[in-house]
Design a protein around this motif. Structure first.
Motif, PDB file in Angstrom:
ATOM      1  N   GLY A  95       6.868   8.226   4.923  1.00 16.66           N
ATOM      2  CA  GLY A  95       7.825   7.158   4.658  1.00 16.66           C
ATOM      3  C   GLY A  95       7.154   5.822   4.386  1.00 16.66           C
ATOM      4  O   GLY A  95       7.654   5.001   3.610  1.00 16.66           O
ATOM      5  N   LEU A  96       6.018   5.598   5.003  1.00 14.76           N
ATOM      6  CA  LEU A  96       5.328   4.315   4.874  1.00 14.76           C
ATOM      7  C   LEU A  96       4.120   4.365   3.938  1.00 14.76           C
ATOM      8  O   LEU A  96       3.514   3.330   3.664  1.00 14.76           O
ATOM      9  CB  LEU A  96       4.841   3.851   6.254  1.00 14.76           C
ATOM     10  CG  LEU A  96       5.901   3.679   7.339  1.00 14.76           C
ATOM     11  CD1 LEU A  96       5.231   3.394   8.672  1.00 14.76           C
ATOM     12  CD2 LEU A  96       6.876   2.576   6.975  1.00 14.76           C
ATOM     13  N   ALA A  97       3.765   5.542   3.464  1.00 14.81           N
ATOM     14  CA  ALA A  97       2.495   5.741   2.755  1.00 14.81           C
ATOM     15  C   ALA A  97       2.340   4.895   1.501  1.00 14.81           C
ATOM     16  O   ALA A  97       1.239   4.419   1.210  1.00 14.81           O
ATOM     17  CB  ALA A  97       2.316   7.211   2.399  1.00 14.81           C
ATOM     18  N   LYS A  98       3.389   4.700   0.767  1.00 20.33           N
ATOM     19  CA  LYS A  98       3.267   3.980  -0.491  1.00 20.33           C
ATOM     20  C   LYS A  98       2.702   2.578  -0.288  1.00 20.33           C
ATOM     21  O   LYS A  98       1.787   2.158  -0.985  1.00 20.33           O
ATOM     22  CB  LYS A  98       4.623   3.900  -1.182  1.00 20.33           C
ATOM     23  CG  LYS A  98       5.113   5.234  -1.658  1.00 20.33           C
ATOM     24  CD  LYS A  98       6.471   5.118  -2.302  1.00 20.33           C
ATOM     25  CE  LYS A  98       6.991   6.503  -2.657  1.00 20.33           C
ATOM     26  NZ  LYS A  98       8.335   6.458  -3.165  1.00 20.33           N
ATOM     27  N   ASN A  99       3.212   1.881   0.669  1.00 19.54           N
ATOM     28  CA  ASN A  99       2.756   0.506   0.912  1.00 19.54           C
ATOM     29  C   ASN A  99       1.573   0.441   1.864  1.00 19.54           C
ATOM     30  O   ASN A  99       0.716  -0.433   1.730  1.00 19.54           O
ATOM     31  CB  ASN A  99       3.907  -0.336   1.468  1.00 19.54           C
ATOM     32  CG  ASN A  99       5.038  -0.460   0.478  1.00 19.54           C
ATOM     33  OD1 ASN A  99       4.818  -0.515  -0.729  1.00 19.54           O
ATOM     34  ND2 ASN A  99       6.252  -0.486   0.976  1.00 19.54           N
TER      35      ASN A  99
END
Length: 186
Positions: A95-99
């Motif tokens: 869920g947080l990987a992109k940023n």
């Protein structure tokens, strides 16, 4: 009470074992010894069996220890407990990987963890070689075990020189099993 101990012990292993199964072996050893579920020699045997059987080492160890101490329910509890933290951590990271992966602080943390994991794996390997190859056996130094270990290392690295991919881990395990039975079983 054993079920609660299995749950808490293997949740701890699953939650704090970064770097995979080999990095988790010292943590598993500490939890198992602290609860008195096995002695150090039996843990070493179970690590060898878990490495030789299909599936992740942590799951194999948790399943065996849980089954040994609490039957089928103990196996289910220990296996679920060791896998559950990673499952939720992966969900959160995805869920947080992109940023998160673009952040320089996150990159620094991952680099630091990588170095730590390499050190833990090397320390575990050294402990297993010295403790289980007969260097610290009760009868003194077991030269045969040391020679077998050196021979397996020569086969592994020699095959990498001869063949592009080297020898498969399954092949090396089979060679080690045959040599072990031939030397110690007969």
């Amino acid at each position: 009470m054993i079920y609660l101990d299995l749950l808490i012990g293997f949740l701890e292993v699953g939650l704090f074992s970064f770097g995979g199964a080999y990095a988790a072996i010292p943590l598993i050893r500490d939890v198992v010894l602290a609860h008195g579920w096995m002695d150090d020699e039996m843990i070493s045997y179970m690590i060898a069996v878990s490495e030789s059987t299909p599936g992740p080492i942590m799951v194999n160890l948790a399943t065996y220890i849980g089954s040994n101490k609490g039957g089928l329910l103990g196996a289910v509890i220990a296996t679920t407990a060791v896998v559950l933290p990673a499952f939720f951590i992966i969900l959160i990271i995805l869920g947080l990987a992109k940023n998160l992966l673009k952040n320089s602080y996150a990159q620094a943390i991952l680099t630091g963890l990588k170095s730590c994991v390499i050190g833990v794996i090397l320390a575990t390997g050294a402990y297993m070689i010295l403790g289980n190859c007969g260097v610290t056996s009760e009868n003194g130094i077991d030269i045969t075990a040391i020679l077998i270990t050196c021979g397996l290392a020569i086969v592994y690295y020699g095959m990498r020189k001869v063949r592009k991919n080297g020898i498969s881990p399954i092949g090396l395990i089979c060679i080690a099993a045959v040599v072990g039975v031939a030397v110690y079983g007969i």
